[in-house]
Design a protein around this motif. Structure first.
Motif, PDB file in Angstrom:
ATOM      1  N   TYR A  78      -2.266  -0.970  -8.649  1.00  0.00           N
ATOM      2  CA  TYR A  78      -2.970   0.398  -7.981  1.00  0.00           C
ATOM      3  C   TYR A  78      -3.496   1.265  -8.883  1.00  0.00           C
ATOM      4  O   TYR A  78      -3.001   1.303 -10.093  1.00  0.00           O
TER       5      TYR A  78
ATOM      6  N   ARG B 130      -6.393  -0.399  -4.269  1.00  0.00           N
ATOM      7  CA  ARG B 130      -5.519  -1.401  -4.839  1.00  0.00           C
ATOM      8  C   ARG B 130      -6.095  -2.818  -4.950  1.00  0.00           C
ATOM      9  O   ARG B 130      -7.091  -3.110  -4.330  1.00  0.00           O
TER      10      ARG B 130
ATOM     11  N   ALA C 119      -1.684   4.646  -0.795  1.00  0.00           N
ATOM     12  CA  ALA C 119      -2.724   4.098  -1.861  1.00  0.00           C
ATOM     13  C   ALA C 119      -3.884   4.583  -1.889  1.00  0.00           C
ATOM     14  O   ALA C 119      -4.610   4.568  -2.949  1.00  0.00           O
TER      15      ALA C 119
ATOM     16  N   ASN D 176       0.904  -1.223  -0.063  1.00  0.00           N
ATOM     17  CA  ASN D 176       0.025   0.075   0.006  1.00  0.00           C
ATOM     18  C   ASN D 176       0.894   1.245  -0.081  1.00  0.00           C
ATOM     19  O   ASN D 176       0.262   2.353  -0.067  1.00  0.00           O
TER      20      ASN D 176
END
Lengths: 107, 117
Positions: free
Chosen positions: A71, A66, A51, A31
């Motif tokens: 992403y 995500r 993220a 992330n």
């Protein structure tokens, strides 16, 4: 080094349209991904960090998500002021790496 | 408020050494990291290196042999030195506050450096 594959390289969209840009990480970055907008002659501006977290002052029309190592940045309703080049950045480990950029234009 | 400002020569000759300064305000260099990022004309962003709050550094492996980042905390300044310049080092050079996992939240205005004889 972690590679970030960003797509598309360019995108033409209409006002009020939904726009999605993606970055594929070569490994798990947990992330730790940021999104930036850059306008001609200006420094990059932070849009999203971690993220999915919206940076201060960024319109809620921007959002991040995500799915595994992919992403995405979504603009829910494209506005004129959203035109520019967008970059992702993996902030998980040094060397930090940027995606190659997506040039967003108005159709 | 948080500010970063790059300064340095606009023109450098090939094979010479580039020296840039990033002067920061609104935060402490011992509490935050500072990264350098460059952007050749019309191209994308390239991370060059970072000086972390504890003073340690990390560099882009492609530049590591030519690059050095240091700081003077008493003056709130971060320095970049890159040797053996080539024409392909022509770029706008940015310093940015580096949050580590959070990415770079504040950027300087950038300084354009041209490498040419």
């Amino acid at each position: 080094d972690i590679q970030m594959t960003q797509s598309p390289a360019s995108l033409s969209a209409s006002l009020e349209e939904i726009v999605t840009i993606t970055c594929q990480a070569s490994q798990d970055i947990e992330n730790w991904l940021a999104w930036y907008q850059q306008k001609p002659g200006k420094s990059p501006q932070l849009l999203i960090y971690g993220a999915t977290s919206l940076a201060d002052g960024v319109p809620s029309s921007f959002s991040g998500s995500r799915s595994g190592t992919q992403y995405s940045l979504k603009i829910s309703r494209l506005q004129v002021e959203d035109i520019g080049i967008y970059y992702c950045l993996q902030a998980y480990s040094a060397p930090n790496t940027f995606g190659a950029g997506t040039k967003l234009e108005l159709k | 408020q948080v500010q970063l400002k790059e300064s340095g020569p606009g023109l450098v000759k090939p094979s010479e050494t580039l020296s840039l300064t990033c002067t920061v305000s609104g935060f402490s260099l011992t509490s935050f990291h500072v990264s350098w990022v460059r952007q050749p004309p019309g191209k994308g962003l390239e991370w060059m290196g970072v000086i972390w709050g504890d003073g340690s550094t990390a560099y882009n492996s492609a530049l590591k042999s030519r690059l050095s980042i240091s700081r003077d905390t008493s003056k709130s300044q971060v320095f970049l030195k890159m040797s053996s310049l080539k024409t392909e080092d022509t770029a706008t050079y940015y310093c940015a506050r580096d949050l580590g996992y959070g990415g770079f939240d504040y950027w300087g205005q950038g300084v354009m450096v041209t490498v040419s004889s």
